[in-house]
Design a protein around this motif. Structure first.
Motif, PDB file in Angstrom:
ATOM      1  N   ILE A  53       0.691  -1.037   0.095  1.00 20.24           N
ATOM      2  CA  ILE A  53       0.035   0.062  -0.057  1.00 20.24           C
ATOM      3  C   ILE A  53       0.853   1.235   0.069  1.00 20.24           C
ATOM      4  N   LEU A  54       2.106   1.065   0.916  1.00 23.91           N
ATOM      5  CA  LEU A  54       2.658   2.342   0.746  1.00 23.91           C
ATOM      6  C   LEU A  54       3.436   2.615  -0.640  1.00 23.91           C
ATOM      7  N   VAL A  55       4.210   1.523  -0.986  1.00 23.60           N
ATOM      8  CA  VAL A  55       4.830   1.609  -2.328  1.00 23.60           C
ATOM      9  C   VAL A  55       3.693   2.253  -3.618  1.00 23.60           C
ATOM     10  N   SER A  56       2.325   1.753  -3.405  1.00 20.54           N
ATOM     11  CA  SER A  56       1.415   2.183  -4.414  1.00 20.54           C
ATOM     12  C   SER A  56       0.998   3.557  -4.335  1.00 20.54           C
ATOM     13  N   SER A  57       1.035   4.084  -3.008  1.00 19.81           N
ATOM     14  CA  SER A  57       0.785   5.335  -2.583  1.00 19.81           C
ATOM     15  C   SER A  57       1.886   6.167  -3.131  1.00 19.81           C
ATOM     16  N   ALA A  58       3.213   5.851  -2.998  1.00 22.69           N
ATOM     17  CA  ALA A  58       4.113   6.578  -3.519  1.00 22.69           C
ATOM     18  C   ALA A  58       4.314   6.588  -5.120  1.00 22.69           C
ATOM     19  N   ILE A  59       3.818   5.569  -5.667  1.00 17.92           N
ATOM     20  CA  ILE A  59       3.734   5.647  -7.262  1.00 17.92           C
ATOM     21  C   ILE A  59       2.634   6.743  -7.683  1.00 17.92           C
ATOM     22  N   LYS A  60       1.360   6.554  -6.869  1.00 17.33           N
ATOM     23  CA  LYS A  60       0.311   7.518  -7.082  1.00 17.33           C
ATOM     24  C   LYS A  60       0.846   8.834  -7.167  1.00 17.33           C
ATOM     25  N   TYR A  61       1.578   9.195  -5.808  1.00 15.23           N
ATOM     26  CA  TYR A  61       1.850  10.721  -5.468  1.00 15.23           C
ATOM     27  C   TYR A  61       2.862  11.121  -6.934  1.00 15.23           C
ATOM     28  N   GLY A  62       3.916  10.129  -7.390  1.00 17.09           N
ATOM     29  CA  GLY A  62       4.575  10.553  -8.648  1.00 17.09           C
ATOM     30  C   GLY A  62       3.701  10.979  -9.579  1.00 17.09           C
ATOM     31  N   TYR A  63       2.499  10.163  -9.925  1.00 18.65           N
ATOM     32  CA  TYR A  63       1.721  10.167 -11.214  1.00 18.65           C
ATOM     33  C   TYR A  63       1.126  11.627 -11.026  1.00 18.65           C
ATOM     34  N   GLU A  64       0.360  11.843  -9.919  1.00 18.12           N
ATOM     35  CA  GLU A  64      -0.556  13.053  -9.490  1.00 18.12           C
ATOM     36  C   GLU A  64       0.457  14.325  -9.474  1.00 18.12           C
ATOM     37  N   ASN A  65       1.518  14.237  -9.308  1.00 23.03           N
ATOM     38  CA  ASN A  65       2.727  15.310  -9.063  1.00 23.03           C
ATOM     39  C   ASN A  65       3.527  15.261 -10.514  1.00 23.03           C
ATOM     40  N   ASN A  66       3.241  14.802 -11.282  1.00 21.29           N
ATOM     41  CA  ASN A  66       3.905  14.817 -12.733  1.00 21.29           C
ATOM     42  C   ASN A  66       5.571  14.399 -12.680  1.00 21.29           C
ATOM     43  N   ILE A  99      11.517  -6.568  -2.317  1.00 22.76           N
ATOM     44  CA  ILE A  99      11.953  -6.933  -3.958  1.00 22.76           C
ATOM     45  C   ILE A  99      10.413  -7.300  -4.717  1.00 22.76           C
ATOM     46  N   LYS A 100       9.932  -8.179  -3.752  1.00 23.07           N
ATOM     47  CA  LYS A 100       8.626  -8.831  -4.637  1.00 23.07           C
ATOM     48  C   LYS A 100       7.557  -7.592  -4.736  1.00 23.07           C
ATOM     49  N   ILE A 101       7.576  -6.750  -3.764  1.00 21.38           N
ATOM     50  CA  ILE A 101       6.635  -5.434  -3.973  1.00 21.38           C
ATOM     51  C   ILE A 101       7.008  -4.775  -5.078  1.00 21.38           C
ATOM     52  N   TYR A 102       8.406  -4.411  -5.355  1.00 22.81           N
ATOM     53  CA  TYR A 102       8.976  -3.521  -6.347  1.00 22.81           C
ATOM     54  C   TYR A 102       8.653  -4.392  -7.606  1.00 22.81           C
ATOM     55  N   ASP A 103       8.839  -5.741  -7.756  1.00 21.83           N
ATOM     56  CA  ASP A 103       8.401  -6.421  -8.929  1.00 21.83           C
ATOM     57  C   ASP A 103       7.133  -6.428  -9.274  1.00 21.83           C
ATOM     58  N   ASN A 104       6.187  -6.516  -8.300  1.00 16.70           N
ATOM     59  CA  ASN A 104       4.840  -6.479  -8.608  1.00 16.70           C
ATOM     60  C   ASN A 104       4.341  -5.087  -8.989  1.00 16.70           C
ATOM     61  N   GLU A 105       4.912  -4.196  -8.839  1.00 19.57           N
ATOM     62  CA  GLU A 105       4.983  -2.770  -9.256  1.00 19.57           C
ATOM     63  C   GLU A 105       5.606  -2.112 -10.574  1.00 19.57           C
ATOM     64  N   GLU A 106       6.230  -3.467 -11.073  1.00 18.41           N
ATOM     65  CA  GLU A 106       6.870  -3.170 -12.466  1.00 18.41           C
ATOM     66  C   GLU A 106       8.009  -2.366 -12.225  1.00 18.41           C
ATOM     67  N   PHE A 107       8.792  -2.303 -11.193  1.00 16.87           N
ATOM     68  CA  PHE A 107      10.062  -1.603 -11.228  1.00 16.87           C
ATOM     69  C   PHE A 107      11.271  -2.666 -11.976  1.00 16.87           C
ATOM     70  N   ILE A 108      12.093  -2.190 -12.748  1.00 17.72           N
ATOM     71  CA  ILE A 108      13.099  -2.842 -13.239  1.00 17.72           C
ATOM     72  C   ILE A 108      14.353  -2.619 -12.544  1.00 17.72           C
ATOM     73  N   VAL A 109      15.177  -3.756 -12.776  1.00 15.42           N
ATOM     74  CA  VAL A 109      16.609  -3.532 -12.015  1.00 15.42           C
ATOM     75  C   VAL A 109      17.452  -2.804 -13.165  1.00 15.42           C
ATOM     76  N   THR A 110      18.039  -1.956 -12.939  1.00 11.50           N
ATOM     77  CA  THR A 110      18.741  -1.238 -13.785  1.00 11.50           C
ATOM     78  C   THR A 110      20.474  -1.228 -13.444  1.00 11.50           C
ATOM     79  N   SER A 111      20.654  -1.682 -12.085  1.00 10.17           N
ATOM     80  CA  SER A 111      22.111  -2.176 -12.092  1.00 10.17           C
ATOM     81  C   SER A 111      22.256  -2.767 -10.572  1.00 10.17           C
TER      82      SER A 111
END
Length: 144
Positions: free
Chosen positions: A81-94, A110-122
């Motif tokens: 819920i917290l990670v989803s809320s952070a993502i929503k905040y990001g969308y709403e604030n452009n 890591i499971k939460i971030y994978d489910n929210e479609e974060f990708i490993v960049t390094s």
């Protein structure tokens, strides 16, 4: 319920952080919240802060930091819920993206971030061990 913690509400986080860390954070975090450098989202239920996440704000991106859920409330969806809320905040604030660092052995996060479609960049390492740098682009077409 997730709410944004204002500068004068930092005391609500006292049960999340160890006392020494809380004293240090109280002043610096309050200043960073006031000048728009950080946002803290807290999951509060029955007047108890059960989890929190800090968003470090950049011009176009957010860096997720300090996702904390009290041990007795883990595995109940609060981190999600917290990670989803952070993502929503990001969308709403452009914001254009959200990034984070996570230790390779933090399977729950890591499971939460994978489910929210974060990708490993390094993959990086420090004196503690390996960690992943992850990012999520905030494509406005994918708003949930």
């Amino acid at each position: 319920m997730v709410e944004e913690i204002k500068k004068d509400e930092i005391y609500k986080l006292k049960n999340i952080y160890k006392f020494d860390i809380y004293k240090i954070l109280r002043d610096s975090l309050g200043s960073d919240i006031a000048n728009g450098k950080k946002v803290v989202l807290a999951y509060i239920d029955n007047y108890i802060v059960k989890g929190a996440i800090t968003l470090n704000i950049d011009d176009s991106s957010i860096h997720l930091n300090n996702l904390i859920v009290l041990s007795e409330y883990r595995k109940k969806g609060i981190g999600t819920i917290l990670v989803s809320s952070a993502i929503k905040y990001g969308y709403e604030n452009n914001f254009s993206s959200i990034n984070l660092s996570v230790r390779e052995d933090n399977d729950a996060a890591i499971k939460i971030y994978d489910n929210e479609e974060f990708i490993v960049t390094s993959v990086k390492s420090d004196n503690i061990g390996k960690y992943f740098e992850m990012t999520k682009d905030l494509d406005k077409k994918k708003i949930r």
